[in-house]
Design an enzyme around this catalytic site. Structure first.
Site, mmCIF file in Angstrom:
data_model
loop_
_atom_site.group_PDB
_atom_site.id
_atom_site.type_symbol
_atom_site.label_atom_id
_atom_site.label_comp_id
_atom_site.label_asym_id
_atom_site.label_seq_id
_atom_site.Cartn_x
_atom_site.Cartn_y
_atom_site.Cartn_z
ATOM 1 N N HIS A 182 1.965 65.706 -14.235
ATOM 2 C CA HIS A 182 1.962 66.167 -15.607
ATOM 3 C C HIS A 182 1.684 67.757 -15.683
ATOM 4 O O HIS A 182 1.210 68.336 -16.353
ATOM 5 C CB HIS A 182 0.732 65.748 -16.437
ATOM 6 N N HIS B 12 -0.077 58.701 -26.136
ATOM 7 C CA HIS B 12 0.902 59.889 -26.691
ATOM 8 C C HIS B 12 2.438 59.577 -26.278
ATOM 9 O O HIS B 12 2.747 58.918 -25.082
ATOM 10 C CB HIS B 12 0.531 61.199 -25.743
ATOM 11 N N ASP C 201 -3.996 63.050 -17.974
ATOM 12 C CA ASP C 201 -4.184 63.319 -19.455
ATOM 13 C C ASP C 201 -5.878 63.292 -19.396
ATOM 14 O O ASP C 201 -6.185 62.487 -20.485
ATOM 15 C CB ASP C 201 -3.360 62.779 -20.420
ATOM 16 N N ASP D 8 4.826 60.904 -24.592
ATOM 17 C CA ASP D 8 5.412 61.208 -23.019
ATOM 18 C C ASP D 8 4.877 60.268 -22.216
ATOM 19 O O ASP D 8 5.454 60.132 -21.079
ATOM 20 C CB ASP D 8 4.920 62.760 -22.996
ATOM 21 N N HIS E 59 -9.679 62.852 -23.269
ATOM 22 C CA HIS E 59 -8.457 63.394 -23.559
ATOM 23 C C HIS E 59 -8.639 63.644 -25.130
ATOM 24 O O HIS E 59 -9.652 63.481 -25.688
ATOM 25 C CB HIS E 59 -7.128 62.608 -23.331
HETATM 26 ZN ZN ZN Z 1 0.692 63.848 -21.842
HETATM 27 ZN ZN ZN Z 2 -1.610 63.118 -23.944
#
Ligand code: ZN
Ligand code: ZN
Length: 313
Positions: free
Chosen positions: A266, A62, A208, A64, A137
């Site tokens: 996070h 992902h 995550d 981020d 996740h």
């Molecule tokens: Zn993330």
């Molecule tokens: Zn993620």
């Protein structure tokens, strides 16, 4: 060992929280877990730099968690890094690095290796090992654990003298676990001069994920758990479907797995105050912090008098 949270936010950066990245410093080596946007800037702000950086571990692809990678790789090349670097991450990480280099047209002036992994042992050294575990996740994601092996017990000088072991090389052999035979034929065993083995330190980076069955076993006994705390209880019904944990869920895991300290990262940009989330987590596990960017956490050896056997079995 010391962990520095470079970015404590998730999803998108804000003026208060940058995106996921955590540095772990151990005996002259540095590891980075995730490489969110602006990680290189956070490394500069923290004054850690990247000279000691040996490896980067990516949890998943992902944006981020990986957007900062290309910038960091470029800057290290411009900064004339020559030491090798390895990037570990799920399938796709190699393509991401290769395409970044192809389209951004940057070379790297240092040996760079990218290894796609799916879990299991990642690095095995004499004093520690790093393992990865798939978590739960929305896409394939890995948690990482650095675990030091137990150190030999303390050398009991008085016992060695009493047994007639002459000072010198025999001490070293006993310390390294070997039996030695003295002049008169007397055999001295290491356990006669060494105290009980002393536990090493363990750090887990698990970011995550929603709660999942194998988490507790992987995390068991960690001195420091850095965990996804994306949401507070107000988002309880949405956090699972989004593939994240609430602060309370992370704290429950910390309690069940007997960890030393929990650091939540996070953190969703929706929370301007972390007060409620922290209170909720501390109801489950008092030794919880909600990280801010650049917070540093020391991971000390447990004082021998306080070694809690249950955390290391
Ligand atoms: Zn993330
Ligand atoms: Zn993620």
């Amino acid at each position: 060992m010391r962990a520095v949270i470079l970015g404590s936010g998730g999803a998108f950066p804000t003026s208060r929280r940058m995106l996921p990245a955590a540095a772990l410093l151990r005996e002259g080596e540095m590891f980075i877990f995730d490489c969110g946007e602006g990680t290189q800037l956070q490394l500069a702000k923290s004054r850690l730099g990247w000279a000691r950086l040996r490896a980067i571990f990516i949890s998943h692809l992902h944006g981020d968690h990986v957007i900062g990678l290309a910038g960091l790789l470029m800057t290290m090349s411009m900064g004339s890094r020559t030491d090798p670097l390895t990037i570990y991450g799920p399938a796709g990480i190699r393509g991401y690095v290769d395409l970044s280099r192809k389209y951004l047209k940057f070379g790297v002036a240092y040996p760079l290796e990218v290894r796609e992994i799916s879990g299991g042992p990642v690095i095995e050294e004499a004093e520690y090992r790093i393992d990865a575990l798939p978590v739960d996740h929305r896409v394939f994601t890995l948690a990482y654990r650095l675990k030091e092996y137990p150190r030999p017990g303390r050398f009991d000088l008085a016992a060695a003298e009493r047994l007639g072991v002459p000072a010198g090389p025999l001490y070293k052999r006993l310390q390294s676990g070997e039996e030695v035979t003295l002049g008169g034929g007397r055999v001295v065993k290491p356990e006669e001069v060494l105290g009980p083995a002393r536990p090493g330190r363990t750090v887990v980076y698990m970011v995550d994920t929603r709660p999942f069955p194998g988490a507790e076993e992987f995390v068991r006994g960690a001195d420091l758990l850095i965990h996804d705390g994306m949401f507070a209880d107000d988002m309880d019904s949405e956090s699972g479907p989004k593939g994240h944990s609430t602060a309370r869920q992370a704290a429950r895991l910390a309690r069940k797995a007997g960890v030393g300290q929990l650091v939540l990262v996070h953190i969703s940009p929706r929370y301007l105050s972390i007060r409620e989330m922290l209170e909720e987590a501390r109801e489950e596990f008092p030794n919880t912090r909600v990280a801010r960017d650049l917070d540093a956490y020391e991971i000390n050896y447990q004082p021998e008098s306080l070694i809690d056997k249950s955390r290391h079995t």
